[in-house]
Write a protein that holds these residues in place. Structure first.
Motif, PDB file in Angstrom:
ATOM      1  N   ILE A 139       1.113  -1.090  -0.107  1.00  0.00           N
ATOM      2  CA  ILE A 139      -0.198  -0.273  -0.119  1.00  0.00           C
ATOM      3  C   ILE A 139       0.828   1.426  -0.048  1.00  0.00           C
ATOM      4  O   ILE A 139       0.916   2.124  -0.616  1.00  0.00           O
ATOM      5  N   ALA A 140       1.845   1.065   0.643  1.00  0.00           N
ATOM      6  CA  ALA A 140       2.800   2.516   0.258  1.00  0.00           C
ATOM      7  C   ALA A 140       3.326   2.611  -0.217  1.00  0.00           C
ATOM      8  O   ALA A 140       4.177   3.401  -0.297  1.00  0.00           O
ATOM      9  N   LEU A 141       3.727   1.817  -2.062  1.00  0.00           N
ATOM     10  CA  LEU A 141       4.320   1.647  -2.705  1.00  0.00           C
ATOM     11  C   LEU A 141       2.999   2.352  -3.475  1.00  0.00           C
ATOM     12  O   LEU A 141       3.381   2.572  -5.416  1.00  0.00           O
ATOM     13  N   MET A 142       1.903   1.744  -3.426  1.00  0.00           N
ATOM     14  CA  MET A 142       1.170   2.302  -5.065  1.00  0.00           C
ATOM     15  C   MET A 142       0.841   3.310  -5.222  1.00  0.00           C
ATOM     16  O   MET A 142       0.536   3.434  -6.825  1.00  0.00           O
TER      17      MET A 142
ATOM     18  N   LEU B 151       0.945  -1.709  -9.166  1.00  0.00           N
ATOM     19  CA  LEU B 151       0.079  -2.283  -7.204  1.00  0.00           C
ATOM     20  C   LEU B 151      -1.614  -1.893  -6.883  1.00  0.00           C
ATOM     21  O   LEU B 151      -1.924  -2.751  -6.023  1.00  0.00           O
ATOM     22  N   ALA B 152      -1.919  -0.936  -7.677  1.00  0.00           N
ATOM     23  CA  ALA B 152      -3.063  -0.086  -6.910  1.00  0.00           C
ATOM     24  C   ALA B 152      -4.330  -0.730  -8.434  1.00  0.00           C
ATOM     25  O   ALA B 152      -5.223  -0.016  -8.390  1.00  0.00           O
ATOM     26  N   THR B 153      -3.563  -1.775  -8.845  1.00  0.00           N
ATOM     27  CA  THR B 153      -4.866  -2.077  -9.726  1.00  0.00           C
ATOM     28  C   THR B 153      -5.361  -3.341  -9.757  1.00  0.00           C
ATOM     29  O   THR B 153      -4.288  -4.121  -8.912  1.00  0.00           O
ATOM     30  N   GLY B 154      -6.033  -4.010 -10.877  1.00  0.00           N
ATOM     31  CA  GLY B 154      -6.318  -5.572 -10.247  1.00  0.00           C
ATOM     32  C   GLY B 154      -4.726  -7.240 -10.208  1.00  0.00           C
ATOM     33  O   GLY B 154      -5.525  -7.602 -10.973  1.00  0.00           O
ATOM     34  N   ALA B 155      -4.172  -5.842 -11.233  1.00  0.00           N
ATOM     35  CA  ALA B 155      -3.203  -6.515 -11.666  1.00  0.00           C
ATOM     36  C   ALA B 155      -2.749  -7.839 -10.503  1.00  0.00           C
ATOM     37  O   ALA B 155      -1.029  -8.584 -10.069  1.00  0.00           O
TER      38      ALA B 155
END
Length: 388
Positions: free
Chosen positions: A305-308, A314-318
């Motif tokens: 979360i800290a790196l999204m 990282l903030a996607t459905g991937a």
């Protein structure tokens, strides 16, 4: 030192193959990367030693951290003065293991603040357009590149070392649980019942002049339980989520905020940083993302979360976070000395009993430390990375 047989060693894969041996010069417990490498080096350095390699499962070790290890060779993070060991290990990986794949692949080390040797991330990404879609340069404006970095698969390395040790004369006993006893080991040969229970089929005791305990995170507990010898080592449960963003042979390995994005299988395996040892008795459990249970443990989830913002995919459905712990690959990782930044080590925990531990830096320094222990047991002076 006894006189070993010439030619290849013997392999006992299941309880249908009778095992009647009663003594060896050295027994190596654990067929992960460290154990198989130590066995191979021992046979090369002291071919007269009778050596037995014991593994609870198959070859390579199927349950430990070797299979899920990153397989990223880089000198970034290697302690001062140990670059020679690291480069010797790289040369061995690149040329001494036959079919075990080893691919030179630069590593981009990204930072939010200036670090020695760093340049502009924006300028650096012009050299690596395959990585440009992964990074927000304004969030991680500083980058340095390890041009010597490479990737490999630790599982095939363990397999190649184990097979090499057997070809060099080591015996191999699979599907066997070993216990340390005075003067040797007790071997519980395992089998599977028709109800799929793993049970002990028979027990044998083997005398050994020396024992190498290369059981990964299970090594220190085995030493403490069987020998009553206290150790200061720890362990941590590390998961390796997957990021389904395209990668290929030209894509560099990335590292940001301690998180490593390792290109593999057309996507990325995420290797989170290890911050500290897990407390005794800890059982890993999944966390929650926006209130929804996921399979990524809370510590790893917080890192992601800290790196999204800095790594938008990282903030996607991937990002695969699973629904339970079983959905995200993970394994216990040894922490030498209980420290997350400690290099691999070996130590004599009782007369003739040596504990061999990898840990977070095993990808780069593990082979050299395994060689160093083999040379010590074999009574060989000097190391190939010294003096040049």
């Amino acid at each position: 030192m006894s006189t070993g047989r010439g030619g290849a060693g013997r392999v006992w894969a299941h309880v249908g193959q009778a095992f009647a041996e009663t003594d060896y010069d050295v027994v190596v417990l654990g067929a992960g990367r460290m154990g198989t490498a130590c066995a191979l080096f021992l046979r090369r350095l002291a071919p007269g030693l009778r050596l037995l390699l014991v593994e609870r499962g198959g070859l390579p070790n199927e349950e430990g951290a070797t299979i899920l290890a990153p397989g990223v060779w880089t000198t970034l993070g290697v302690p001062p003065g140990r670059g020679g060991e690291a480069r010797w290990g790289r040369a061995f990986l690149a040329g001494g293991l036959g079919d075990a794949p080893f691919q030179p692949r630069p590593l981009l080390d990204l930072h939010a603040h200036a670090v020695p040797g760093a340049r502009s991330t924006t300028g650096t990404l012009t050299r690596f357009p395959e990585a440009a879609a992964l990074v927000l340069p304004t969030a991680l404006p500083f980058a340095r590149v390890d041009e010597e970095a490479a990737t490999y698969r630790p599982g095939p390395v363990a397999l190649a070392c184990g097979q090499g040790a057997v070809r060099a004369g080591a015996d191999l006993l699979l599907n066997t649980h070993a216990h340390l006893i005075p003067g040797g080991v007790r071997l519980d040969r395992l089998t599977v019942t028709n109800t799929h229970e793993v049970v002990t089929h028979e027990t044998r005791e083997v005398r050994a002049g020396g024992v190498v305990v290369a059981l990964g995170a299970d090594g220190p507990p085995a030493v403490e339980h069987d020998l009553g010898a206290h150790t200061a080592h720890g362990r941590a449960y590390r998961q390796t989520p997957r990021l389904n963003v395209p990668s290929d042979d030209r894509t560099p390995t990335l590292r940001a905020g301690g998180l490593t994005l390792r290109p593999v299988g057309g996507g990325f395996t995420l290797i989170p940083p290890v911050h500290h040892r897990d407390p005794q008795g800890y059982s890993p459990a999944g966390g929650r993302l926006t209130g929804v249970p996921v399979g990524v443990r809370r510590e790893t989830l917080e890192d992601l979360i800290a790196l999204m913002d800095a790594l938008p995919p990282l903030a996607t459905g991937a990002l695969e976070v699973g629904r339970s712990l079983a959905d995200v690959p993970g394994a216990w990782l040894a922490l030498p000395g209980g420290r997350a930044d400690a290099p691999p080590l070996h130590e004599e925990v009782a007369p003739g009993v040596h504990l061999l531990l990898g840990g977070p830096l095993a990808d780069t320094l593990g082979l050299a430390v395994a060689y160093d222990l083999a040379a010590q047991v074999a009574g060989v002076e000097g190391r190939p990375w010294e003096g040049g």
